[in-house]
Design a protein around this motif. Structure first.
Motif, PDB file in Angstrom:
ATOM      1  N   ASP A  27       0.817  -1.202   0.000  1.00  0.00           N
ATOM      2  CA  ASP A  27       0.000   0.000   0.000  1.00  0.00           C
ATOM      3  C   ASP A  27       0.855   1.258   0.000  1.00  0.00           C
ATOM      4  OD1 ASP A  27      -2.431  -1.152  -0.156  1.00  0.00           O
ATOM      5  OD2 ASP A  27      -3.101  -0.645   1.852  1.00  0.00           O
ATOM      6  N   ALA A  28       0.406   2.239  -0.781  1.00  0.00           N
ATOM      7  CA  ALA A  28       1.041   3.549  -0.767  1.00  0.00           C
ATOM      8  C   ALA A  28       0.671   4.276   0.518  1.00  0.00           C
ATOM      9  CB  ALA A  28       0.584   4.355  -1.981  1.00  0.00           C
ATOM     10  N   THR A  29       1.462   5.259   0.890  1.00  0.00           N
ATOM     11  CA  THR A  29       1.105   6.106   2.020  1.00  0.00           C
ATOM     12  C   THR A  29       0.017   7.075   1.575  1.00  0.00           C
ATOM     13  OG1 THR A  29       2.730   7.814   1.478  1.00  0.00           O
ATOM     14  CG2 THR A  29       3.478   5.968   2.863  1.00  0.00           C
ATOM     15  N   VAL A  30      -0.622   7.720   2.539  1.00  0.00           N
ATOM     16  CA  VAL A  30      -1.633   8.730   2.218  1.00  0.00           C
ATOM     17  C   VAL A  30      -1.021   9.822   1.362  1.00  0.00           C
ATOM     18  CG1 VAL A  30      -3.152  10.493   3.191  1.00  0.00           C
ATOM     19  CG2 VAL A  30      -2.977   8.246   4.301  1.00  0.00           C
ATOM     20  N   ASP A  75     -10.945  -1.037  -6.558  1.00  0.00           N
ATOM     21  CA  ASP A  75     -10.698  -2.274  -7.301  1.00  0.00           C
ATOM     22  C   ASP A  75     -10.541  -3.424  -6.315  1.00  0.00           C
ATOM     23  OD1 ASP A  75     -10.230  -3.701  -9.698  1.00  0.00           O
ATOM     24  OD2 ASP A  75      -8.060  -3.542  -9.422  1.00  0.00           O
ATOM     25  N   PRO A  76     -11.618  -3.821  -5.651  1.00  0.00           N
ATOM     26  CA  PRO A  76     -11.515  -4.797  -4.557  1.00  0.00           C
ATOM     27  C   PRO A  76     -10.970  -6.146  -5.001  1.00  0.00           C
ATOM     28  CG  PRO A  76     -13.805  -4.489  -5.215  1.00  0.00           C
ATOM     29  CD  PRO A  76     -13.002  -3.438  -5.927  1.00  0.00           C
ATOM     30  N   ALA A  77      -9.899  -6.578  -4.342  1.00  0.00           N
ATOM     31  CA  ALA A  77      -9.229  -7.842  -4.680  1.00  0.00           C
ATOM     32  C   ALA A  77      -8.805  -7.866  -6.141  1.00  0.00           C
ATOM     33  CB  ALA A  77     -10.123  -9.040  -4.371  1.00  0.00           C
ATOM     34  N   ARG A  88      -3.937   2.168  -2.445  1.00  0.00           N
ATOM     35  CA  ARG A  88      -4.031   2.129  -0.990  1.00  0.00           C
ATOM     36  C   ARG A  88      -5.381   1.542  -0.605  1.00  0.00           C
ATOM     37  NH1 ARG A  88      -1.815   4.136   3.620  1.00  0.00           N
ATOM     38  NH2 ARG A  88      -3.261   4.652   5.302  1.00  0.00           N
ATOM     39  N   GLY A  89      -5.364   0.411   0.098  1.00  0.00           N
ATOM     40  CA  GLY A  89      -6.613  -0.217   0.502  1.00  0.00           C
ATOM     41  C   GLY A  89      -7.499  -0.586  -0.663  1.00  0.00           C
ATOM     42  N   SER A 135     -12.038   4.384   3.225  1.00  0.00           N
ATOM     43  CA  SER A 135     -12.011   3.846   4.580  1.00  0.00           C
ATOM     44  C   SER A 135     -12.261   2.346   4.633  1.00  0.00           C
ATOM     45  CB  SER A 135     -13.055   4.553   5.453  1.00  0.00           C
ATOM     46  OG  SER A 135     -14.373   4.311   4.974  1.00  0.00           O
ATOM     47  N   ASN A 136     -12.609   1.732   3.502  1.00  0.00           N
ATOM     48  CA  ASN A 136     -12.986   0.319   3.498  1.00  0.00           C
ATOM     49  C   ASN A 136     -11.809  -0.610   3.777  1.00  0.00           C
ATOM     50  OD1 ASN A 136     -15.334  -1.651   2.668  1.00  0.00           O
ATOM     51  ND2 ASN A 136     -13.511  -2.406   1.617  1.00  0.00           N
ATOM     52  N   GLY A 137     -10.668  -0.312   3.200  1.00  0.00           N
ATOM     53  CA  GLY A 137      -9.517  -1.208   3.344  1.00  0.00           C
ATOM     54  C   GLY A 137      -9.517  -2.296   2.291  1.00  0.00           C
ATOM     55  N   GLY A 138      -8.467  -3.111   2.301  1.00  0.00           N
ATOM     56  CA  GLY A 138      -8.330  -4.174   1.314  1.00  0.00           C
ATOM     57  C   GLY A 138      -9.402  -5.238   1.451  1.00  0.00           C
TER      58      GLY A 138
END
Length: 202
Positions: A27-30, A75-77, A88-89, A135-138
C-alpha cells in the motif's frame, strides 16, 4: 448459500485470472496517494465496472469508479497494478481518462468484455462514496462484488442495492435504474491483465 457462492466465484476466477485475485500488499502512504490525485473535469458520477465472460455471461470482477473531488477506482481484490499508479486499501489513485481506458483494456480480451454503468450523482453523493472506498480497506479474494455492493448501498440514493457476491447480479441491479448510462468494451487479444497493463499507451 454464502459458502457456495464464494466457492463458485473463486473457482471461476482461478480458472480465468480475470479479476478478484487478491489485493496489493504494498500500500502507498496517504501522501503518495494524494500526490498523484487526478481531479476530473466532468460532473460527479459513479461508474460500476463489471468484467463479463463472453461465453457464459458470468461475472469475473466488479469495481467502482468514483468521480468527485478526485477520480479513483475502488478495485476490490483486483489485479491492476503499475509502477505509476498508487494503490491504498484497494483504491487506485491518479485515474485519469488514459488510466481508466488502460484499466478497461487490461480486463477486456477475447474471453471477457467490460460493462461500464455510469450514474450522475451530486457532489455530496460522490464525496460520500469516496470516503467509503477510502475507509474500506483491502478486500479478500472473491469478495469484489460483495464489497462494491456493500459500499454502494451506503451512498444516499442507492439504498435499494442488495449486497451480493455475484458481479452480474450487481450489474443487473444497477441496470434497473432510470439514470444509468451503459457501455460495453471489447478486445480480441488473448492476453491477461498484466499483458493489458504493459500494452497500455500511457
Amino acid at each position: 448459500m454464502i459458502r457456495s457462492a464464494r466457492l463458485t466465484c473463486v473457482a471461476v476466477l482461478l480458472l480465468t485470472l480475470a479479476g478478484c485475485a487478491g489485493g496489493s500488499f504494498n500500500d502507498a502512504t496517504v501522501e503518495e496517494a494524494q500526490a498523484v490525485a487526478y481531479v476530473p473535469r466532468d460532473a460527479p458520477k459513479l461508474t460500476v465496472f463489471t468484467v463479463v465472460n463472453n461465453r457464459t455471461g458470468n461475472g469475473g470482477h466488479s469495481a467502482l469508479m468514483v468521480s468527485g473531488s478526485q477520480q479513483v477506482i475502488f478495485d476490490p481484490a483486483g489485479s491492476f497494478e503499475h509502477e505509476r499508479i498508487r494503490e491504498r486499501g484497494d483504491v487506485l489513485y491518479g485515474m485519469s481518462p488514459g488510466w481508466v481506458a488502460a484499466y478497461k483494456s487490461a480486463h477486456a480480451r477475447d474471453t471477457y468484455h467490460v460493462v461500464s454503468q455510469e450514474i450522475a450523482v451530486t457532489p455530496e453523493q460522490a464525496e460520500r462514496a469516496l470516503a467509503l472506498v477510502q475507509s474500506n480497506g483491502g478486500v479478500g479474494s472473491a469478495f469484489c462484488a460483495n464489497a462494491t455492493s456493500s459500499i454502494l448501498r451506503q451512498v444516499p440514493g442507492f439504498e435499494e442495492i442488495s449486497v451480493t457476491f455475484f458481479p452480474v447480479n450487481l450489474m443487473d441491479q444497477i441496470d434497473k435504474r432510470d439514470d444509468v448510462e451503459t457501455s460495453k468494451y471489447y478486445e480480441n487479444d488473448a492476453g491477461d491483465v498484466l499483458d493489458g497493463i504493459n500494452a497500455a499507451p500511457i
